[in-house]
Design a protein around this motif. Structure first.
Motif, mmCIF file in Angstrom:
data_model
loop_
_atom_site.group_PDB
_atom_site.id
_atom_site.type_symbol
_atom_site.label_atom_id
_atom_site.label_comp_id
_atom_site.label_asym_id
_atom_site.label_seq_id
_atom_site.Cartn_x
_atom_site.Cartn_y
_atom_site.Cartn_z
ATOM 1 N N SER A 108 0.802 -1.351 -0.082
ATOM 2 C CA SER A 108 0.133 0.132 -0.031
ATOM 3 C C SER A 108 0.967 1.364 -0.068
ATOM 4 C CB SER A 108 -1.128 0.048 1.269
ATOM 5 O OG SER A 108 -1.743 -0.877 1.163
ATOM 6 N N PHE A 109 1.799 1.327 0.805
ATOM 7 C CA PHE A 109 2.886 2.718 1.056
ATOM 8 C C PHE A 109 3.475 2.566 -0.324
ATOM 9 C CE2 PHE A 109 6.300 4.853 1.677
ATOM 10 C CZ PHE A 109 5.949 6.119 2.573
ATOM 11 N N MET A 110 3.967 1.681 -0.896
ATOM 12 C CA MET A 110 4.942 1.908 -2.163
ATOM 13 C C MET A 110 3.950 2.167 -3.233
ATOM 14 S SD MET A 110 7.841 -1.080 -1.946
ATOM 15 C CE MET A 110 8.716 -1.428 -0.450
ATOM 16 N N GLU A 111 2.744 1.659 -3.496
ATOM 17 C CA GLU A 111 2.028 1.940 -4.499
ATOM 18 C C GLU A 111 1.463 3.471 -4.504
ATOM 19 O OE1 GLU A 111 0.630 0.655 -7.292
ATOM 20 O OE2 GLU A 111 1.679 -1.278 -7.097
ATOM 21 N N MET A 112 1.146 3.859 -3.361
ATOM 22 C CA MET A 112 0.663 5.237 -2.936
ATOM 23 C C MET A 112 1.930 6.463 -3.326
ATOM 24 S SD MET A 112 -2.440 4.809 -3.157
ATOM 25 C CE MET A 112 -2.160 3.490 -4.154
ATOM 26 N N PHE A 113 2.942 6.012 -2.642
ATOM 27 C CA PHE A 113 3.974 7.053 -2.788
ATOM 28 C C PHE A 113 4.617 7.208 -4.116
ATOM 29 C CE2 PHE A 113 8.102 8.832 -1.787
ATOM 30 C CZ PHE A 113 7.552 9.827 -0.659
ATOM 31 N N ASN A 114 4.618 5.847 -4.885
ATOM 32 C CA ASN A 114 4.883 6.049 -6.195
ATOM 33 C C ASN A 114 4.129 6.791 -7.075
ATOM 34 O OD1 ASN A 114 4.628 4.581 -9.246
ATOM 35 N ND2 ASN A 114 6.615 4.817 -8.763
ATOM 36 N N ASN A 115 2.827 6.614 -6.879
ATOM 37 C CA ASN A 115 1.772 7.747 -7.400
ATOM 38 C C ASN A 115 2.133 9.063 -7.194
ATOM 39 O OD1 ASN A 115 0.218 5.458 -8.542
ATOM 40 N ND2 ASN A 115 -1.450 5.587 -7.288
ATOM 41 N N ALA A 116 2.524 9.613 -5.993
ATOM 42 C CA ALA A 116 2.774 10.789 -5.715
ATOM 43 C C ALA A 116 4.062 11.225 -6.555
ATOM 44 C CB ALA A 116 3.139 11.126 -4.309
ATOM 45 N N ILE A 117 5.077 10.236 -6.728
ATOM 46 C CA ILE A 117 6.377 10.788 -7.259
ATOM 47 C C ILE A 117 6.226 10.813 -8.701
ATOM 48 C CG2 ILE A 117 8.582 9.748 -7.986
ATOM 49 C CD1 ILE A 117 8.587 8.217 -5.387
ATOM 50 N N ASP A 118 5.307 9.842 -9.433
ATOM 51 C CA ASP A 118 5.007 9.933 -10.625
ATOM 52 C C ASP A 118 3.976 10.625 -11.494
ATOM 53 O OD1 ASP A 118 7.117 7.899 -10.954
ATOM 54 O OD2 ASP A 118 6.050 6.158 -11.496
ATOM 55 N N HIS A 119 3.059 11.121 -10.664
ATOM 56 C CA HIS A 119 1.772 11.691 -11.011
ATOM 57 C C HIS A 119 1.573 13.047 -10.475
ATOM 58 C CE1 HIS A 119 0.779 7.942 -13.140
ATOM 59 N NE2 HIS A 119 0.709 7.392 -12.152
ATOM 60 N N SER A 120 1.990 13.416 -9.459
ATOM 61 C CA SER A 120 1.581 14.692 -8.856
ATOM 62 C C SER A 120 2.002 15.888 -9.468
ATOM 63 C CB SER A 120 1.893 14.439 -7.264
ATOM 64 O OG SER A 120 3.244 14.817 -7.030
ATOM 65 N N GLU A 121 2.971 15.902 -10.086
ATOM 66 C CA GLU A 121 3.938 17.140 -10.464
ATOM 67 C C GLU A 121 4.088 18.111 -9.233
ATOM 68 O OE1 GLU A 121 1.757 18.736 -13.832
ATOM 69 O OE2 GLU A 121 1.090 16.840 -14.366
ATOM 70 N N GLY A 170 -11.442 0.836 -11.175
ATOM 71 C CA GLY A 170 -10.097 0.400 -11.293
ATOM 72 C C GLY A 170 -9.755 0.465 -12.610
ATOM 73 N N LYS A 171 -8.491 -0.093 -12.798
ATOM 74 C CA LYS A 171 -7.775 0.003 -14.235
ATOM 75 C C LYS A 171 -7.763 1.524 -14.843
ATOM 76 C CE LYS A 171 -8.636 -4.885 -15.820
ATOM 77 N NZ LYS A 171 -9.090 -5.875 -16.975
ATOM 78 N N LEU A 172 -7.676 2.486 -13.916
ATOM 79 C CA LEU A 172 -7.576 3.927 -14.325
ATOM 80 C C LEU A 172 -6.091 4.564 -14.203
ATOM 81 C CD1 LEU A 172 -9.718 6.200 -15.390
ATOM 82 C CD2 LEU A 172 -9.636 6.926 -13.224
ATOM 83 N N LYS A 178 3.490 3.180 -18.255
ATOM 84 C CA LYS A 178 4.017 2.947 -16.963
ATOM 85 C C LYS A 178 3.352 2.253 -15.988
ATOM 86 C CE LYS A 178 7.536 6.492 -17.805
ATOM 87 N NZ LYS A 178 8.205 7.860 -17.208
ATOM 88 N N HIS A 179 2.118 2.251 -15.905
ATOM 89 C CA HIS A 179 1.146 2.064 -14.760
ATOM 90 C C HIS A 179 -0.127 1.332 -15.339
ATOM 91 C CE1 HIS A 179 3.300 4.471 -11.660
ATOM 92 N NE2 HIS A 179 3.530 5.394 -12.704
ATOM 93 N N SER A 180 -0.567 0.442 -14.552
ATOM 94 C CA SER A 180 -1.638 -0.303 -14.880
ATOM 95 C C SER A 180 -3.048 0.141 -14.169
ATOM 96 C CB SER A 180 -1.459 -1.662 -14.114
ATOM 97 O OG SER A 180 -1.566 -1.748 -12.774
ATOM 98 N N GLY A 181 -2.994 1.158 -13.375
ATOM 99 C CA GLY A 181 -4.206 1.725 -12.761
ATOM 100 C C GLY A 181 -4.939 0.912 -11.797
ATOM 101 N N GLU A 182 -4.078 -0.273 -11.139
ATOM 102 C CA GLU A 182 -4.479 -0.998 -10.285
ATOM 103 C C GLU A 182 -4.309 -0.823 -8.684
ATOM 104 O OE1 GLU A 182 -3.365 -5.098 -11.189
ATOM 105 O OE2 GLU A 182 -4.106 -4.957 -13.305
ATOM 106 N N GLY A 183 -3.232 0.100 -8.640
ATOM 107 C CA GLY A 183 -2.928 0.538 -7.203
ATOM 108 C C GLY A 183 -3.812 0.787 -6.339
ATOM 109 N N ILE A 184 -4.692 2.220 -6.555
ATOM 110 C CA ILE A 184 -5.463 2.543 -5.997
ATOM 111 C C ILE A 184 -6.669 1.442 -5.576
ATOM 112 C CG2 ILE A 184 -7.459 4.304 -5.785
ATOM 113 C CD1 ILE A 184 -5.537 6.326 -6.563
#
Length: 343
Positions: A108-121, A170-172, A178-184
């Motif tokens: 959970s932590f790695m998926e959500m922290f990676n989202n912040a790194i890759d998507h948040s700008e 899901g799948k968004l 780079k991403h499957s959209g499954e993390g959230i």
């Protein structure tokens, strides 16, 4: 002489009563677990001595759980890797838990922290932990563009609410390369509490009322609706029996393909109940990404004829190979579905 399991169950019961602000905890525990008051008081003294609980300053007879907290900030311009952040900074709070709990938090932590790194700008990313003997809450936040606004622009949705609705399926993702959209999707289903706060809106599978009440207890989130960026709030019992693989298996086939989804209709239509064909068409958007869809009508008292017909007749005719399951439907919802499907 109690077994280790029995002793732990006594401690957990006492702690749960403290967490729930119940009164006369010693008597309640004694009667419920059929142990003496002296035994209960001994456990309470032991937990005070071990810094698990403390006397509340407002009343000598009142007890409270002792919490550990920590806030860590990062510059997004620094070389950030979610696994290194977890191992170096977060793991010390999780490492003594059972394997199933450690696995859930690592994912959970790695998926959500990676989202912040890759998507948040964002220019800044942070995480904050609140932990007691019973539960752990971790918040990951940033000052970026905001997840809902980014999804809205990427998919050219007409409103932020449309972006939130798509997250339930899901799948968004806004980066398909780079991403499957499954993390959230999977993180939101394995944790006890999961919510995304952004643009003054909330995405969650939990009760909105419960979420808002819980947010009031976290100082850094009291003005969340006025802050830029995104805050992700995750909570899990330190003693949960949940298993990450079981959650993956619920939504996957034998080959591990993500083919099923479950959608809480109430959370998608929080401000009312679904009535129109347009609402049904938006609900069905991207249904063709799945082979099986479960629609959860819990707390939905009724639906409109146009909504029901578009979903259970028009869509079904166009997609006969997609299985649609219905759960927790009220009598009125069931009657409307029968009305449009049976004539």
């Amino acid at each position: 002489m109690f077994t280790n399991e029995k002793r732990e169950s006594i401690k957990l019961y006492i702690l749960e009563q403290i967490h729930n602000n119940n009164s006369n905890i010693a008597k309640l525990t004694s009667e419920k677990l059929q142990i003496s008051l002296n035994t209960v008081y001994r456990y309470i003294r032991e937990m005070i001595s071990n810094n698990i609980i403390a006397r509340d300053s407002s009343s000598k007879s009142k007890l409270k759980l002792i919490e550990k907290t920590k806030l860590v900030n990062y510059k997004a311009s620094d070389p950030l890797e979610e696994d290194r952040v977890y191992i170096n900074d977060v793991e010390e709070y999780i490492k003594n838990f059972p394997l199933n709990v450690r696995t859930i938090w690592e994912y959970s932590f790695m998926e959500m922290f990676n989202n912040a790194i890759d998507h948040s700008e964002a220019s800044n990313i942070h995480w904050y932990i609140v932990q007691n003997y019973l539960n752990t809450t971790i918040i990951i936040g940033d000052n970026g563009v905001g997840i809902f606004e980014k999804i809205k622009k990427y998919y050219e949705f007409t409103s932020i609410n449309d972006a939130i609705s798509e997250l339930f399926k899901g799948k968004l993702t806004t980066d398909k390369e780079k991403h499957s959209g499954e993390g959230i999707f999977f993180t939101s289903r394995i944790l006890d509490t999961f919510c995304v706060l952004s643009d003054g809106k909330i995405f969650t599978h939990n009760s909105y009322t419960d979420i808002l009440e819980n947010l009031e207890d976290i100082e850094s989130l009291k003005e969340w609706n006025d802050k830029p960026g995104t805050e992700i709030v995750m909570s899990l019992s330190n003693w949960t029996k949940k298993n990450l693989k079981e959650v993956f298996d619920m939504y996957s086939n034998d080959d591990g393909q993500f083919i099923r989804t479950q959608i809480p209709i109430k959370n998608m239509f929080e401000n009312g109940y679904p009535v129109s064909r347009s609402q049904a068409k938006r609900l069905c958007r991207r249904f063709d990404c799945f082979k099986e869809i479960t629609l959860d009508f819990k707390d939905i008292t009724e639906i409109g004829q146009g909504f029901a017909h578009e979903l259970f007749v028009v869509f079904k005719r166009a997609h006969p190979d997609i299985k649609i399951n219905i759960v927790n439907e009220s009598e009125n919802v069931r009657k409307m579905i029968n009305h449009v499907t049976l004539g």
